[in-house]
Enzyme design. Structure first.
Site, mmCIF file in Angstrom:
data_model
loop_
_atom_site.group_PDB
_atom_site.id
_atom_site.type_symbol
_atom_site.label_atom_id
_atom_site.label_comp_id
_atom_site.label_asym_id
_atom_site.label_seq_id
_atom_site.Cartn_x
_atom_site.Cartn_y
_atom_site.Cartn_z
ATOM 1 N NE ARG A 142 -12.679 -2.698 -3.525
ATOM 2 C CZ ARG A 142 -11.398 -2.857 -3.112
ATOM 3 N NH1 ARG A 142 -10.682 -2.324 -2.687
ATOM 4 N NH2 ARG A 142 -11.197 -4.027 -3.509
ATOM 5 N N GLY A 143 -16.932 2.458 -1.190
ATOM 6 C CA GLY A 143 -17.601 3.827 -1.001
ATOM 7 C C GLY A 143 -19.008 3.524 -1.709
ATOM 8 C CG LEU A 165 -19.048 1.056 4.023
ATOM 9 C CD1 LEU A 165 -18.749 2.554 4.520
ATOM 10 C CD2 LEU A 165 -20.436 0.794 4.160
ATOM 11 C CE1 TYR A 222 -3.422 -2.734 0.209
ATOM 12 C CE2 TYR A 222 -3.644 -2.327 2.508
ATOM 13 C CZ TYR A 222 -3.994 -2.986 1.540
ATOM 14 O OH TYR A 222 -4.910 -3.953 1.577
ATOM 15 C CB SER A 262 -20.262 5.201 1.682
ATOM 16 O OG SER A 262 -20.382 6.176 0.358
#
Length: 331
Positions: free
Chosen positions: A208-209, A206, A56, A212
């Site tokens: 990846r949004g 979620l 990352y 959300s």
């Protein structure tokens, strides 16, 4: 904060974990000061599980976490690390290397970047097609024996691979995507895990949004953002998936909670052996997701959620085709 154990042999952790990837990579720029403040807020709220990967930001995420933990008690957190993904200086993905010598080298750098003498859960990010999983797990087991690693985990592998790995050394947990719109784990993988007493750390809860409640069809994102090439965020697929979010929003509004809180609470409801990871990069998003811990989903609520977002209702695969081919869990 209540706790859950990662499988029969793994550590006891908070029932919600923090996934730190987005603080360094994959979703566009992030603010380091806010990222560290978010890690601190997570620990202060009782979250003990922090998940990262050595790839990352090519080590940036581990160094960020290391800085955040300098003035904290190391024993208050459980650090989970993935290794094996190979990247160029430009960030290109070059494949996977989970061979014994490579993983021991990667672990050495991870320990230094995090500023710790051990990793709580160490796991290959994907199955290396060129290395038997027995060899990979056996090499991590040597690191357990030497005291550098406490527990062994897996990531994105199928039931057969899980059984082979568990025959070499006890496996604490499998990290895998699991959300209302990513449920393939329920078919064969989750039953195998429960048979073997292996827990789940669920990422992408979620999506990846997408789940959300904050995503919109016209939201801009850069080329470096994973979602710019994720099938579920493209064209008609995105339009269909946002319809599912709107259906979920009706349930959330009825319960006076947010869409994100319903989505996280649903994953929490799937079993005490499952620990959701929330990829919050900001304190407000962390607080919102943590609010899911107070959301009670009745059988009626769960039925309504299943009706609003049926199994296999999502449009598009969870990764682009080339990446899907690397997932042993999808074979």
């Amino acid at each position: 904060m209540r706790t859950r154990r990662l499988g029969k042999t793994g550590p006891e952790v908070s029932e919600l974990g923090l996934g730190a990837m987005g603080m360094s990579d994959m979703y566009g720029p992030a603010d380091e000061t806010e990222s560290i403040a978010t890690i601190h807020a997570a620990i202060d709220s009782g979250i003990t599980l922090i998940d990262t990967g050595d790839f990352y930001g090519m080590g940036h995420n581990e160094m960020l976490i290391g800085r955040a933990l300098r003035d904290r008690n190391r024993d208050d957190v459980v650090i989970s690390v993935k290794f094996g993904a190979q990247r160029s200086p430009a960030g290109e993905w070059l494949g996977y290397d989970a061979s014994p010598n490579a993983l021991k080298t990667a672990l050495s750098y991870t320990l230094r970047r995090l500023g710790t003498d051990h990793i709580d859960v160490y796991r290959p990010a994907r199955l290396d097609p060129n290395v038997p999983v027995e060899d990979t797990v056996g090499a991590i087991a040597e690191m357990v024996q030497a005291g550098y690693v406490r527990h062994i985990g897996l990531s994105e592998v199928g039931a057969d691979t899980i059984r082979r790995a568990a025959a070499v050394h006890p496996i604490a947990d499998l990290q895998i995507e699991y959300s209302l719109i990513s449920r393939s784990v329920e078919d064969a993988i989750l039953p195998a895990l429960r048979e073997l007493g292996i827990g789940v750390t669920a990422y992408g809860v979620l999506s990846r949004g997408l789940l959300s409640g904050h995503w919109s069809a016209d939201r801009p994102h850069t080329a470096a953002d994973f979602r710019s090439h994720s099938p579920r965020f493209q064209g008609d697929n995105l339009a269909r998936n946002l319809e599912l979010v709107d259906a979920l929003r009706e349930i959330a509004d009825h319960k006076a909670v947010s869409v994100a809180q319903v989505a996280v609470a649903w994953v929490l409801s799937r079993g005490e052996d499952i620990v959701p990871l929330v990829g919050a990069r900001r304190r407000d998003r962390l607080a919102e997701s943590a609010g899911a811990l107070s959301v009670e989903l009745s059988e009626e609520d769960l039925g309504m959620i299943e009706k609003a977002v049926p199994v296999d209702a999502a449009a598009g695969e969870r990764y682009a085709p080339a990446q899907m081919r690397t997932l042993d869990s999808e074979r």
